[in-house]
Motif scaffolding. Structure first.
Motif, PDB file in Angstrom:
ATOM      1  N   GLY A  42       0.808  -1.213   0.000  1.00 50.85           N
ATOM      2  CA  GLY A  42       0.000   0.000   0.000  1.00 50.85           C
ATOM      3  C   GLY A  42       0.842   1.265   0.000  1.00 50.85           C
ATOM      4  O   GLY A  42       0.524   2.244  -0.677  1.00 50.85           O
ATOM      5  N   MET A  43       1.946   1.251   0.785  1.00 52.49           N
ATOM      6  CA  MET A  43       2.827   2.416   0.786  1.00 52.49           C
ATOM      7  C   MET A  43       3.436   2.646  -0.588  1.00 52.49           C
ATOM      8  O   MET A  43       3.540   3.788  -1.054  1.00 52.49           O
ATOM      9  N   PHE A  44       3.849   1.569  -1.261  1.00 51.23           N
ATOM     10  CA  PHE A  44       4.431   1.722  -2.596  1.00 51.23           C
ATOM     11  C   PHE A  44       3.398   2.249  -3.576  1.00 51.23           C
ATOM     12  O   PHE A  44       3.701   3.112  -4.424  1.00 51.23           O
TER      13      PHE A  44
ATOM     14  N   LEU B  46      10.873  14.120  -5.641  1.00 49.16           N
ATOM     15  CA  LEU B  46      11.309  12.784  -5.242  1.00 49.16           C
ATOM     16  C   LEU B  46      11.980  12.806  -3.872  1.00 49.16           C
ATOM     17  O   LEU B  46      11.759  11.913  -3.036  1.00 49.16           O
ATOM     18  N   LEU B  47      12.786  13.841  -3.632  1.00 48.59           N
ATOM     19  CA  LEU B  47      13.442  13.954  -2.335  1.00 48.59           C
ATOM     20  C   LEU B  47      12.419  14.137  -1.210  1.00 48.59           C
ATOM     21  O   LEU B  47      12.512  13.511  -0.145  1.00 48.59           O
ATOM     22  N   GLY B  48      11.429  14.993  -1.447  1.00 51.34           N
ATOM     23  CA  GLY B  48      10.389  15.181  -0.436  1.00 51.34           C
ATOM     24  C   GLY B  48       9.600  13.913  -0.171  1.00 51.34           C
ATOM     25  O   GLY B  48       9.319  13.556   0.986  1.00 51.34           O
ATOM     26  N   LEU B  49       9.249  13.173  -1.251  1.00 49.95           N
ATOM     27  CA  LEU B  49       8.532  11.908  -1.075  1.00 49.95           C
ATOM     28  C   LEU B  49       9.383  10.879  -0.343  1.00 49.95           C
ATOM     29  O   LEU B  49       8.866  10.076   0.445  1.00 49.95           O
ATOM     30  N   ALA B  50      10.681  10.875  -0.605  1.00 51.24           N
ATOM     31  CA  ALA B  50      11.559   9.924   0.086  1.00 51.24           C
ATOM     32  C   ALA B  50      11.595  10.194   1.583  1.00 51.24           C
ATOM     33  O   ALA B  50      11.516   9.273   2.409  1.00 51.24           O
TER      34      ALA B  50
ATOM     35  N   PHE C  93      10.255   7.530   4.306  1.00 41.62           N
ATOM     36  CA  PHE C  93      11.085   6.995   5.396  1.00 41.62           C
ATOM     37  C   PHE C  93      10.455   7.268   6.760  1.00 41.62           C
ATOM     38  O   PHE C  93      10.453   6.399   7.637  1.00 41.62           O
ATOM     39  N   ALA C  94       9.924   8.467   6.943  1.00 41.11           N
ATOM     40  CA  ALA C  94       9.306   8.790   8.228  1.00 41.11           C
ATOM     41  C   ALA C  94       8.068   7.929   8.474  1.00 41.11           C
ATOM     42  O   ALA C  94       7.878   7.372   9.572  1.00 41.11           O
ATOM     43  N   PHE C  95       7.236   7.781   7.450  1.00 45.97           N
ATOM     44  CA  PHE C  95       6.042   6.957   7.594  1.00 45.97           C
ATOM     45  C   PHE C  95       6.405   5.493   7.795  1.00 45.97           C
ATOM     46  O   PHE C  95       5.795   4.789   8.623  1.00 45.97           O
ATOM     47  N   GLY C  96       7.399   5.008   7.056  1.00 43.50           N
ATOM     48  CA  GLY C  96       7.835   3.620   7.230  1.00 43.50           C
ATOM     49  C   GLY C  96       8.421   3.363   8.603  1.00 43.50           C
ATOM     50  O   GLY C  96       8.183   2.309   9.210  1.00 43.50           O
ATOM     51  N   TYR C  97       9.185   4.341   9.126  1.00 41.10           N
ATOM     52  CA  TYR C  97       9.751   4.185  10.474  1.00 41.10           C
ATOM     53  C   TYR C  97       8.640   4.118  11.520  1.00 41.10           C
ATOM     54  O   TYR C  97       8.689   3.288  12.436  1.00 41.10           O
TER      55      TYR C  97
END
Length: 418
Positions: free
Chosen positions: A42-44, A129-133, A137-141
């Motif tokens: 879902g995140m992807f 892309l940098l902002g989405l990354a 990362f924050a959401f995944g953490y």
């Protein structure tokens, strides 16, 4: 006519299964694998939709910028052309350009505007892309911490149990996945361990009473008979032998009970100075050391640890007794030191004595084991001294190490956390 008895019926089969019931559709069980697959899938998908949307907006803006007119006509009488993006066309206002030069200038301007639009699209796409990354990362953490939070709860409970708090349970709530199954299995194991330790403590208490009482009665009876001045010499000699045997049995029982109690972690801890403990042990062994011609020396510096003072005194006393009893016949010495080294309290007991091979060191810490002997009759002890020392040191979170001395004897070092 006698009737033949009917053969015994087979016992009925149990109608229940003690194992965990299996679901009807096991593949629908919300396992960790399925949850993580749905989470990261879902995140992807969300990240892809956001990225496509941003690229679409940037491309639309780039196309809108690229569709701007390259030049504008500023006069009809004499053809005058002006352009903000193409300085070459502005030359038409001041000098005459041939048709070929004019077309070439327009082609250069088209290429320049297209390249500017592509550069602008690339730079903004990289920023997006940098902002989405960063967001991904924050959401995944955060989501990984939420998924793995039950493991932290299990770890904290395991650490509490390691400190002898067997009453703690995880009692994990949530979906019936692998983590809940692990937590439930861990709770069942803790329940069985608590029952086993409770039964062991009850057995130690009962054995302490049942074993000490008959030995104390035997000692009293022997002492009463030995106090009779009219008893024959043979009977007095037999009584002394039985009294020594009874005393040896009492020491064995006390050692076994202390060994059983000291195998667990110490729950109630108080500040204890190893220097004071060692000094008390030296006072208790001083008379025996003088009788054997052994000198006790050493500098004892303050070394305060958290633990049980009685058990720590047993460590020093057992080590000193062994050092005095297993010493050389003449001019022997025992050195007792306490100090703080590398943030840990160290109690060191060195002595002269017979040469101890290095391969015999580990055997000395086993119950009923002595140097080159096993369960042999000896007036030096019952073979539990170093076993008790090791168990008490482990119960306090420390350890003991032994090293042979050059010329004979041992160096015992007990290291305890401060």
């Amino acid at each position: 006519m006698a009737t033949t008895p009917a053969p015994p019926q087979a016992p009925p089969k149990p109608t229940w299964d003690p194992r965990r019931p299996q679901p009807v559709f096991p593949w629908l069980r919300p396992t960790i694998r399925i949850r993580l697959t749905l989470l990261y899938g879902g995140m992807f998908l969300i990240a892809g939709i956001l990225l496509l949307s941003i690229i679409y907006l940037l491309a639309a803006q780039a196309i809108s910028t690229g569709n701007q007119p390259l030049f504008k006509i500023v006069g009809y009488d004499k053809l005058s052309v002006s352009s903000d993006n193409c300085p070459a066309i502005n030359m038409a206002g001041s000098s005459s350009l041939s048709l070929g030069d004019f077309n070439s200038a327009i082609a250069q301007c088209v290429d320049h505007q297209r390249q500017a639009a592509l550069d602008n699209l690339l730079s903004r796409s990289l920023l997006a892309l940098l902002g989405l990354a960063v967001i991904a990362f924050a959401f995944g953490y955060a989501m990984a911490g939420r998924v793995l939070s039950p493991l932290g709860r299990i770890t904290r409970t395991a650490r509490a149990v390691a400190g002898s708090d067997l009453s703690r349970r995880i009692e994990l709530d949530g979906p019936d996945d692998e983590l809940k199954e692990l937590a439930d299995t861990f709770d069942d194991m803790l329940e069985r361990l608590q029952r086993a330790f409770t039964a062991q403590q009850r057995f130690v208490g009962n054995a302490s009473h049942e074993l000490r009482t008959p030995l104390a009665i035997n000692r009293t009876l022997l002492e009463v008979h030995l106090s009779d001045p009219g008893a024959p010499v043979e009977l007095q000699q037999l009584g002394k032998t039985l009294l020594a045997t009874n005393e040896r049995s009492e020491q064995l029982v006390e050692g076994l009970l202390l060994l059983a109690r000291s195998d667990n972690q110490i729950v109630e801890r108080k500040p204890v100075d190893l220097a004071e403990v060692a000094t008390q042990a030296v006072d208790q062994v001083h008379a025996e050391a003088e009788a054997k011609g052994v000198t006790i020396r050493g500098v004892r510096k303050p070394a305060v640890v958290q633990g049980n003072g009685v058990l720590l005194e047993r460590i020093a006393l057992n080590l000193l007794q062994n050092a005095v009893r297993y010493n050389v016949p003449e001019d022997g010495w025992v050195e007792v030191t306490t100090e703080i080294q590398h943030g840990q309290a160290v109690l060191s007991v060195s002595n002269t004595g017979p040469v101890v091979p290095a391969y015999e060191i580990d055997n000395l810490f086993e119950p009923f084991r002595r140097l080159r002997t096993e369960r042999t009759g000896s007036d030096k002890g019952v073979g539990l001294g170093l076993s008790i020392v090791r168990s008490v040191a482990r119960a306090h979170g420390g350890h003991i190490a032994a090293q042979p001395r050059e010329g004979g004897g041992l160096v015992m070092r007990v290291t305890l956390p401060v």
